[in-house]
Design a protein around this motif. Structure first.
Motif, PDB file in Angstrom:
ATOM      1  N   HIS A   1      -0.311 -10.110  -3.395  1.00 41.76           N
ATOM      2  CA  HIS A   1      -0.604  -9.537  -4.714  1.00 41.76           C
ATOM      3  C   HIS A   1      -1.956  -8.826  -4.673  1.00 41.76           C
ATOM      4  N   THR A   2      -2.919  -9.506  -4.117  1.00 45.67           N
ATOM      5  CA  THR A   2      -4.255  -8.909  -4.053  1.00 45.67           C
ATOM      6  C   THR A   2      -4.220  -7.622  -3.232  1.00 45.67           C
ATOM      7  N   ALA A   3      -3.520  -7.652  -2.114  1.00 44.35           N
ATOM      8  CA  ALA A   3      -3.435  -6.454  -1.277  1.00 44.35           C
ATOM      9  C   ALA A   3      -2.777  -5.317  -2.049  1.00 44.35           C
ATOM     10  N   GLN A   4      -1.700  -5.649  -2.734  1.00 47.54           N
ATOM     11  CA  GLN A   4      -0.987  -4.646  -3.527  1.00 47.54           C
ATOM     12  C   GLN A   4      -1.901  -4.051  -4.592  1.00 47.54           C
ATOM     13  N   GLU A   5      -2.625  -4.921  -5.280  1.00 48.68           N
ATOM     14  CA  GLU A   5      -3.468  -4.447  -6.371  1.00 48.68           C
ATOM     15  C   GLU A   5      -4.679  -3.669  -5.878  1.00 48.68           C
ATOM     16  N   ALA A   6      -5.162  -4.023  -4.710  1.00 50.89           N
ATOM     17  CA  ALA A   6      -6.357  -3.351  -4.180  1.00 50.89           C
ATOM     18  C   ALA A   6      -6.012  -2.035  -3.490  1.00 50.89           C
ATOM     19  N   PHE A   7      -4.880  -2.002  -2.789  1.00 48.47           N
ATOM     20  CA  PHE A   7      -4.539  -0.805  -2.015  1.00 48.47           C
ATOM     21  C   PHE A   7      -3.465   0.068  -2.665  1.00 48.47           C
ATOM     22  N   GLY A   8      -2.712  -0.515  -3.569  1.00 48.18           N
ATOM     23  CA  GLY A   8      -1.621   0.244  -4.176  1.00 48.18           C
ATOM     24  C   GLY A   8      -0.322   0.067  -3.416  1.00 48.18           C
ATOM     25  N   TYR A   9      -0.401  -0.448  -2.229  1.00 47.87           N
ATOM     26  CA  TYR A   9       0.785  -0.771  -1.422  1.00 47.87           C
ATOM     27  C   TYR A   9       0.352  -1.653  -0.257  1.00 47.87           C
ATOM     28  N   ILE A  10       1.333  -2.167   0.438  1.00 49.38           N
ATOM     29  CA  ILE A  10       1.026  -3.078   1.541  1.00 49.38           C
ATOM     30  C   ILE A  10       1.537  -2.451   2.832  1.00 49.38           C
TER      31      ILE A  10
ATOM     32  N   TYR B   1      10.302  -9.078  -2.793  1.00 49.50           N
ATOM     33  CA  TYR B   1       9.906  -8.915  -4.192  1.00 49.50           C
ATOM     34  C   TYR B   1       9.706  -7.443  -4.543  1.00 49.50           C
ATOM     35  N   HIS B   2      10.333  -7.041  -5.637  1.00 46.52           N
ATOM     36  CA  HIS B   2      10.219  -5.636  -6.048  1.00 46.52           C
ATOM     37  C   HIS B   2       8.798  -5.261  -6.443  1.00 46.52           C
ATOM     38  N   TYR B   3       8.026  -6.275  -6.805  1.00 44.07           N
ATOM     39  CA  TYR B   3       6.655  -5.992  -7.222  1.00 44.07           C
ATOM     40  C   TYR B   3       5.855  -5.326  -6.094  1.00 44.07           C
ATOM     41  N   PHE B   4       6.183  -5.707  -4.880  1.00 45.56           N
ATOM     42  CA  PHE B   4       5.411  -5.184  -3.750  1.00 45.56           C
ATOM     43  C   PHE B   4       5.946  -3.839  -3.286  1.00 45.56           C
ATOM     44  N   THR B   5       5.016  -2.965  -2.965  1.00 54.13           N
ATOM     45  CA  THR B   5       5.392  -1.643  -2.477  1.00 54.13           C
ATOM     46  C   THR B   5       4.971  -1.542  -1.021  1.00 54.13           C
ATOM     47  N   LEU B   6       5.878  -1.120  -0.178  1.00 55.94           N
ATOM     48  CA  LEU B   6       5.491  -0.909   1.209  1.00 55.94           C
ATOM     49  C   LEU B   6       4.909   0.491   1.359  1.00 55.94           C
ATOM     50  N   LYS B   7       4.381   0.753   2.512  1.00 56.59           N
ATOM     51  CA  LYS B   7       3.742   2.048   2.738  1.00 56.59           C
ATOM     52  C   LYS B   7       4.683   3.192   2.347  1.00 56.59           C
ATOM     53  N   PRO B   8       4.193   4.105   1.489  1.00 52.29           N
ATOM     54  CA  PRO B   8       5.076   5.171   1.022  1.00 52.29           C
ATOM     55  C   PRO B   8       5.416   6.190   2.109  1.00 52.29           C
ATOM     56  N   GLN B   9       6.440   6.965   1.813  1.00 47.73           N
ATOM     57  CA  GLN B   9       6.995   7.878   2.813  1.00 47.73           C
ATOM     58  C   GLN B   9       6.239   9.191   2.977  1.00 47.73           C
ATOM     59  N   GLY B  10       5.450   9.544   1.980  1.00 45.44           N
ATOM     60  CA  GLY B  10       4.784  10.850   2.032  1.00 45.44           C
ATOM     61  C   GLY B  10       3.851  10.992   3.224  1.00 45.44           C
ATOM     62  N   LYS B  11       3.703  12.249   3.662  1.00 47.70           N
ATOM     63  CA  LYS B  11       2.806  12.520   4.785  1.00 47.70           C
ATOM     64  C   LYS B  11       1.369  12.188   4.364  1.00 47.70           C
TER      65      LYS B  11
ATOM     66  N   ALA C   1      -3.266   1.656  -8.113  1.00 46.07           N
ATOM     67  CA  ALA C   1      -3.765   0.339  -7.738  1.00 46.07           C
ATOM     68  C   ALA C   1      -4.456  -0.253  -8.952  1.00 46.07           C
ATOM     69  N   ARG C   2      -4.708  -1.554  -8.910  1.00 48.43           N
ATOM     70  CA  ARG C   2      -5.312  -2.227 -10.069  1.00 48.43           C
ATOM     71  C   ARG C   2      -6.830  -2.201 -10.028  1.00 48.43           C
ATOM     72  N   CYS C   3      -7.387  -2.251  -8.861  1.00 44.22           N
ATOM     73  CA  CYS C   3      -8.848  -2.155  -8.744  1.00 44.22           C
ATOM     74  C   CYS C   3      -9.213  -2.134  -7.274  1.00 44.22           C
ATOM     75  N   PHE C   4      -9.972  -1.136  -6.891  1.00 46.50           N
ATOM     76  CA  PHE C   4     -10.411  -1.040  -5.492  1.00 46.50           C
ATOM     77  C   PHE C   4     -11.630  -1.927  -5.239  1.00 46.50           C
ATOM     78  N   GLY C   5     -12.205  -2.459  -6.319  1.00 50.12           N
ATOM     79  CA  GLY C   5     -13.413  -3.269  -6.162  1.00 50.12           C
ATOM     80  C   GLY C   5     -14.680  -2.437  -6.119  1.00 50.12           C
ATOM     81  N   CYS C   6     -14.578  -1.177  -6.513  1.00 47.14           N
ATOM     82  CA  CYS C   6     -15.787  -0.332  -6.549  1.00 47.14           C
ATOM     83  C   CYS C   6     -15.818   0.384  -7.900  1.00 47.14           C
TER      84      CYS C   6
END
Ligand code: FES
Length: 166
Positions: free
Chosen positions: A39-48, A74-84, A129-134
């Protein structure tokens, strides 16, 4: 894009990795922290992506196959997207107040892509993403792995044009 070009996430100065490391430490780096860590990874990076999965697996001493299994189940998690190329816009409170919504809207108008989608030509994936921490850099986005802060709409589109070669 790689989530973050890091040699060692554990010692990275990138605040996103720090958020993930802190979550795992808070749970004593125990296997039961798997879902919360993802969850934290998803929220910080936008995907895992693979780097994050590997880091979580090693830190929590969980087989990589299990981490992958949970991340894909889990659908909540997004894997690395396909875009270049990838643009992750932070929609956490600080960034939202400072105009993250306008950034997303401008991207949708210009490239015809909303959050969670990839352009038809496969050039650009847009995520949130939910927060990058910056938060001091609000509004912030991560374009091809590099954090960009205090973004205006014009600057964001200019950066994206450059990245996707328009
Ligand atoms: S709210 Fe955007 S970086 Fe924290």
């Amino acid at each position: 894009m790689e989530t973050a070009v890091v040699e060692n996430p554990a010692t990275s100065k990138d605040t996103r990795w720090k958020l993930l490391t802190a979550t795992m430490r808070r749970h004593g780096n125990r296997p039961h922290a798997l879902i919360e860590s993802l969850h934290t990874a998803q929220e910080a990076f936008g995907y895992i992506d693979d780097v994050a999965m590997k880091y979580v697996a090693e830190s929590l001493r969980v087989p990589l196959s299990k981490v992958y299994g949970v991340a894909t189940f889990y659908h909540y998690f997004t894997l690395k997207p396909q875009g270049k190329h990838t643009c992750v816009v932070c929609t956490g409170t600080a960034c939202y107040i400072k105009g993250a919504g306008q950034l997303l809207q401008a991207m949708e108008e210009k490239y015809g892509v909303s959050a969670g989608e990839t352009t038809e030509d496969g050039e650009l994936s847009v995520l949130t993403a939910r927060c990058f921490g910056c938060c001091g850099l609000a509004p912030a986005a991560v374009i091809d792995g590099a954090v960009a802060g205090k973004l205006t709409v014009a600057e964001t589109l200019e950066r994206l044009d450059k990245v996707i070669g328009k």
